[in-house]
Design an enzyme around this catalytic site. Structure first.
Site, short mmCIF file in Angstrom:
data_model
loop_
_atom_site.label_atom_id
_atom_site.label_comp_id
_atom_site.label_asym_id
_atom_site.label_seq_id
_atom_site.Cartn_x
_atom_site.Cartn_y
_atom_site.Cartn_z
N SER A 31 199.03 4.94 85.93
CA SER A 31 199.08 4.37 87.27
C SER A 31 199.33 2.86 87.20
CB SER A 31 197.80 4.73 88.03
OG SER A 31 197.98 4.63 89.42
N HIS A 73 196.93 13.39 90.08
CA HIS A 73 197.20 12.02 89.63
C HIS A 73 196.30 11.61 88.46
CE1 HIS A 73 198.55 7.92 89.79
NE2 HIS A 73 197.34 7.46 90.12
N ASP A 83 187.86 -9.15 95.86
CA ASP A 83 188.59 -10.08 96.72
C ASP A 83 190.03 -10.26 96.24
OD1 ASP A 83 186.35 -10.38 98.25
OD2 ASP A 83 185.74 -12.30 97.38
#
Length: 248
Positions: free
Chosen positions: A78, A226, A166
């Site tokens: 991924s 996946h 963040d």
């Protein structure tokens, strides 16, 4: 860059996906270590690796190059697969054989920001055990397996996430995207290994893959989605081992 290494023989570097860590790959590392020197890394802003303000694929590829030092087979899943592809395209001298697990060198439209919001929503001051956090997450992440995966990145004792939430949120467009101006081609052996139940690598992606990786081969693991390495670890290991040359 934090990493774990086991075994001896030809070198294999493993790069995990978004919200993952080296520890997610412990079973695969141990199994392949009978024939290879296997290193699984924590990508930047994940696990025990340093946090950084940027989370682009050029940055991650440079991290992988530094972790390799010389040359290695590279396996990436991924997000880690995209970083591995950028490494192969920009520094092909670092990569012997490339295995890309269930991702293509294209931009995707599905964001993963919902999981960041879910993790941000956990009141860590009320977390004494992993179960406490799991119960909080359950309201927004109904899939038990997804919660278990996310909670591997929770430092319960320190009451903190080992993810730079963040920066990952701010950089999400880059994470689901793919650099378009790398200018390189990787002529080496490449395997694009997908879960047969996943739609991440589609027929329309093959032309792009073949343009950048002209010697690419394609394979699917039946019954896997996946998270093919976690869902079908033995089949994943067998496919990796076969492509890398059996016993090394």
């Amino acid at each position: 860059m934090n990493s774990v290494t086991e075994g001896s023989g030809p070198r294999v570097l493993i790069a995990h996906g978004l919200y993952g860590s080296a520890r997610n790959w412990g079973v695969i590392v141990r199994r392949l270590s009978d024939a290879f020197t296997v290193t699984a890394v924590d990508m930047r802003n994940h696990g025990q690796s340093p946090w950084a303000e940027s989370h682009g694929y050029e940055d991650m590829a440079a991290d992988l190059a530094e972790a390799i030092g010389g040359r290695a087979h590279v396996v990436g899943h991924s997000m880690g697969g995209k970083a591995a592809m950028v490494l192969a395209l920009t520094a092909p001298e670092r990569v012997d054989r490339l295995i890309v697990a269930d991702i293509a060198p294209v931009a995707y439209s599905h964001t993963q920001i919902q999981y960041i919001e879910a993790m941000r929503g956990v009141d860590l001051s009320r977390v004494e055990t992993r179960g406490d956090a799991d119960r909080q997450l359950a309201g927004v992440v109904p899939e038990e397996g997804v919660r278990a995966f996310l909670l591997q990145s929770l430092d319960v004792k320190g009451r903190r996430w080992r993810l730079n939430l963040d920066v990952l949120a701010r950089e999400m467009d880059r994470i689901i995207g793919f650099p378009g101006d790398l200018g390189g081609v990787f002529e080496g052996p490449a395997l694009f290994l997908s879960g047969a139940e996943s739609d991440y690598v589609r027929p329309e992606h093959r032309e792009r893959i073949k343009t950048l990786f002209p010697n690419a081969k394609f394979a699917k693991i039946p019954g896997a989605g996946h998270w093919l390495h976690a869902e079908k670890p033995r089949e994943f290991e067998a496919a990796v081992r076969a492509f890398l040359g059996g016993m090394g």
